[in-house]
Design a protein around this motif. Structure first.
Motif, PDB file in Angstrom:
ATOM      1  N   TYR A   7       6.755  -4.080  18.348  1.00  0.00           N
ATOM      2  CA  TYR A   7       5.697  -5.187  17.884  1.00  0.00           C
ATOM      3  C   TYR A   7       6.507  -5.167  16.680  1.00  0.00           C
ATOM      4  CZ  TYR A   7       2.813  -8.786  17.301  1.00  0.00           C
ATOM      5  OH  TYR A   7       1.912  -9.948  17.210  1.00  0.00           O
ATOM      6  N   ASP A   8       6.632  -4.355  15.683  1.00  0.00           N
ATOM      7  CA  ASP A   8       6.573  -4.617  13.917  1.00  0.00           C
ATOM      8  C   ASP A   8       8.353  -5.023  13.461  1.00  0.00           C
ATOM      9  OD1 ASP A   8       4.159  -3.890  13.810  1.00  0.00           O
ATOM     10  OD2 ASP A   8       4.485  -1.886  12.628  1.00  0.00           O
ATOM     11  N   ASP A   9       9.012  -4.630  14.580  1.00  0.00           N
ATOM     12  CA  ASP A   9      10.331  -5.441  14.343  1.00  0.00           C
ATOM     13  C   ASP A   9      10.052  -6.285  15.053  1.00  0.00           C
ATOM     14  OD1 ASP A   9      10.937  -2.975  13.764  1.00  0.00           O
ATOM     15  OD2 ASP A   9      11.552  -1.985  15.220  1.00  0.00           O
ATOM     16  N   LYS A  10       9.929  -7.318  16.011  1.00  0.00           N
ATOM     17  CA  LYS A  10       9.663  -8.378  16.435  1.00  0.00           C
ATOM     18  C   LYS A  10       9.297  -9.241  14.946  1.00  0.00           C
ATOM     19  CE  LYS A  10       9.720  -7.193  20.937  1.00  0.00           C
ATOM     20  NZ  LYS A  10       8.552  -7.132  22.459  1.00  0.00           N
ATOM     21  N   VAL A  11       7.906  -8.714  14.213  1.00  0.00           N
ATOM     22  CA  VAL A  11       7.164  -9.556  13.375  1.00  0.00           C
ATOM     23  C   VAL A  11       7.858  -9.486  12.442  1.00  0.00           C
ATOM     24  CG1 VAL A  11       5.496  -8.815  10.941  1.00  0.00           C
ATOM     25  CG2 VAL A  11       4.651  -9.048  13.837  1.00  0.00           C
ATOM     26  N   ARG A  12       8.947  -8.194  12.017  1.00  0.00           N
ATOM     27  CA  ARG A  12       9.913  -8.647  10.414  1.00  0.00           C
ATOM     28  C   ARG A  12      11.033  -9.029  10.988  1.00  0.00           C
ATOM     29  NH1 ARG A  12       8.263  -3.056  10.063  1.00  0.00           N
ATOM     30  NH2 ARG A  12      10.136  -2.241  11.450  1.00  0.00           N
ATOM     31  N   GLN A  13      11.340  -9.558  11.733  1.00  0.00           N
ATOM     32  CA  GLN A  13      12.416 -10.676  13.172  1.00  0.00           C
ATOM     33  C   GLN A  13      12.436 -12.267  12.912  1.00  0.00           C
ATOM     34  OE1 GLN A  13      13.569 -10.492  17.025  1.00  0.00           O
ATOM     35  NE2 GLN A  13      15.737 -11.150  15.900  1.00  0.00           N
ATOM     36  N   ALA A  14      10.847 -12.253  13.039  1.00  0.00           N
ATOM     37  CA  ALA A  14      10.159 -13.069  12.785  1.00  0.00           C
ATOM     38  C   ALA A  14       9.836 -14.283  11.725  1.00  0.00           C
ATOM     39  CB  ALA A  14       8.823 -13.873  13.606  1.00  0.00           C
ATOM     40  N   ASP A  15       9.901 -13.044  10.412  1.00  0.00           N
ATOM     41  CA  ASP A  15       9.424 -13.152   8.850  1.00  0.00           C
ATOM     42  C   ASP A  15      11.051 -13.463   8.339  1.00  0.00           C
ATOM     43  OD1 ASP A  15       7.278 -12.888   9.188  1.00  0.00           O
ATOM     44  OD2 ASP A  15       6.774 -10.928   7.856  1.00  0.00           O
ATOM     45  N   SER A  16      12.256 -12.671   8.896  1.00  0.00           N
ATOM     46  CA  SER A  16      13.610 -13.439   8.358  1.00  0.00           C
ATOM     47  C   SER A  16      13.899 -14.941   8.908  1.00  0.00           C
ATOM     48  CB  SER A  16      14.572 -12.264   9.105  1.00  0.00           C
ATOM     49  OG  SER A  16      15.466 -12.143   8.505  1.00  0.00           O
ATOM     50  N   ILE A  17      13.786 -14.984   9.985  1.00  0.00           N
ATOM     51  CA  ILE A  17      14.327 -16.180  10.408  1.00  0.00           C
ATOM     52  C   ILE A  17      13.397 -17.411   9.835  1.00  0.00           C
ATOM     53  CG2 ILE A  17      14.113 -18.241  13.016  1.00  0.00           C
ATOM     54  CD1 ILE A  17      14.440 -15.113  14.294  1.00  0.00           C
ATOM     55  N   ILE A  18      11.896 -17.050   9.782  1.00  0.00           N
ATOM     56  CA  ILE A  18      10.632 -18.349   8.909  1.00  0.00           C
ATOM     57  C   ILE A  18      11.846 -18.076   7.881  1.00  0.00           C
ATOM     58  CG2 ILE A  18       9.023 -18.948   8.023  1.00  0.00           C
ATOM     59  CD1 ILE A  18       7.560 -17.584  10.595  1.00  0.00           C
ATOM     60  N   ARG A  19      12.233 -16.957   6.912  1.00  0.00           N
ATOM     61  CA  ARG A  19      12.649 -17.292   5.594  1.00  0.00           C
ATOM     62  C   ARG A  19      14.265 -17.908   5.488  1.00  0.00           C
ATOM     63  NH1 ARG A  19      12.743 -11.984   4.638  1.00  0.00           N
ATOM     64  NH2 ARG A  19      10.546 -11.863   4.376  1.00  0.00           N
ATOM     65  N   GLN A  20      15.527 -17.957   6.240  1.00  0.00           N
ATOM     66  CA  GLN A  20      15.944 -19.139   6.218  1.00  0.00           C
ATOM     67  C   GLN A  20      15.615 -20.382   7.114  1.00  0.00           C
ATOM     68  OE1 GLN A  20      18.394 -17.146   9.831  1.00  0.00           O
ATOM     69  NE2 GLN A  20      17.555 -14.719   8.930  1.00  0.00           N
ATOM     70  N   ILE A  21      15.165 -20.610   7.268  1.00  0.00           N
ATOM     71  CA  ILE A  21      14.383 -21.942   7.556  1.00  0.00           C
ATOM     72  C   ILE A  21      14.159 -22.762   6.336  1.00  0.00           C
ATOM     73  CG2 ILE A  21      12.322 -23.863   8.631  1.00  0.00           C
ATOM     74  CD1 ILE A  21      12.667 -21.633  11.462  1.00  0.00           C
ATOM     75  N   PHE A  22      13.181 -21.870   6.190  1.00  0.00           N
ATOM     76  CA  PHE A  22      12.985 -22.269   3.986  1.00  0.00           C
ATOM     77  C   PHE A  22      13.735 -22.846   3.349  1.00  0.00           C
ATOM     78  CE2 PHE A  22       8.488 -21.930   6.232  1.00  0.00           C
ATOM     79  CZ  PHE A  22       7.881 -22.404   5.430  1.00  0.00           C
ATOM     80  N   ASP A  23      14.601 -21.011   3.432  1.00  0.00           N
ATOM     81  CA  ASP A  23      16.220 -21.524   2.448  1.00  0.00           C
ATOM     82  C   ASP A  23      16.442 -22.807   2.591  1.00  0.00           C
ATOM     83  OD1 ASP A  23      15.458 -19.397   1.072  1.00  0.00           O
ATOM     84  OD2 ASP A  23      16.460 -17.933   2.179  1.00  0.00           O
ATOM     85  N   ALA A  24      16.540 -23.069   4.098  1.00  0.00           N
ATOM     86  CA  ALA A  24      17.535 -24.090   4.675  1.00  0.00           C
ATOM     87  C   ALA A  24      16.831 -25.498   4.402  1.00  0.00           C
ATOM     88  CB  ALA A  24      17.730 -24.174   6.147  1.00  0.00           C
ATOM     89  N   LEU A  25      15.808 -25.528   4.448  1.00  0.00           N
ATOM     90  CA  LEU A  25      14.813 -26.371   4.335  1.00  0.00           C
ATOM     91  C   LEU A  25      14.661 -26.347   2.279  1.00  0.00           C
ATOM     92  CD1 LEU A  25      11.919 -25.878   6.934  1.00  0.00           C
ATOM     93  CD2 LEU A  25      13.719 -28.011   6.587  1.00  0.00           C
ATOM     94  N   GLY A  26      15.198 -25.490   1.831  1.00  0.00           N
ATOM     95  CA  GLY A  26      15.131 -25.864  -0.419  1.00  0.00           C
ATOM     96  C   GLY A  26      16.031 -26.412  -0.304  1.00  0.00           C
ATOM     97  N   THR A  27      17.289 -26.024   0.337  1.00  0.00           N
ATOM     98  CA  THR A  27      18.819 -25.980  -0.356  1.00  0.00           C
ATOM     99  C   THR A  27      18.418 -27.703  -0.547  1.00  0.00           C
ATOM    100  OG1 THR A  27      19.562 -23.970   0.144  1.00  0.00           O
ATOM    101  CG2 THR A  27      21.057 -25.979   0.321  1.00  0.00           C
TER     102      THR A  27
END
Length: 187
Positions: A7-27
């Protein structure tokens, strides 16, 4: 590897994807004047009391993450007692738009000191809960009518929901029982 690790691994994966989305939106400067809300539908029991989701209404089942990204920085004073039904009213309030009177939630920008929120499971036996905040006091009443079971917890002093106060505080239990009954009979 045990279930909490997965479960923790899935949370970390979701956090990483959210970070990628925010980076793309910010760019692309989409976040320069944006409000973004990221949340989930429910919590998860990972052995605190059970291994399940959707069956119970304890802290681990109803506490969910809610990320509010807002530019310019805005103060949200009521996030400790936020529910999913508060998201839409908060966004409308933040944009200066009227909140329909028929909506259940309230803006997290203008919290009320006294409030009741309602929760339920959809699996049999159905469980119902009301969270009650009055200034700095916070209580949760859980009812499982099919079994005649009632639980009352003082979440200010007992976050782990260990000490059932239903018998010790009958007046508060009766008030919250009535709130659950009213909620169950709403059309």
């Amino acid at each position: 590897m045990n279930k909490p690790d997965r479960y923790d691994d899935k949370v970390r994966q979701a956090d990483s994807i959210i970070r990628q989305i925010f980076d793309a939106l910010g760019t692309k400067h989409y976040l320069d004047d944006a409000i973004v809300v990221v949340t989930v539908d429910h919590g998860e029991g990972l052995g605190e009391r059970h291994w399940a989701h959707g069956w119970y209404l304890y802290h681990e089942d109803v506490q969910i993450p809610m990320l509010l990204y807002d530019v310019p920085a805005t103060t949200y004073p009521d996030l400790a007692f936020a529910t999913q039904v508060d998201i839409a009213p908060t966004i409308l309030d933040r944009l200066g738009l009227p909140i329909p009177a028929s909506w259940e939630g309230q803006s997290l920008l203008a919290p009320t000191p006294k409030r009741f929120t309602y929760h339920q499971t959809y699996f049999v036996p159905n469980r119902f809960a009301v969270l009650y905040r009055d200034e700095h006091a916070l209580f949760k009443f859980i009812a499982t009518p099919q079994y005649g079971k009632e639980e009352l917890y003082d979440l200010t002093h007992d976050r782990g929901e260990v000490r059932n106060l239903a018998a010790e505080q009958p007046a508060l239990a009766a008030l919250l029982r009535d709130k659950v009954r009213a909620y169950r009979t709403e059309p």
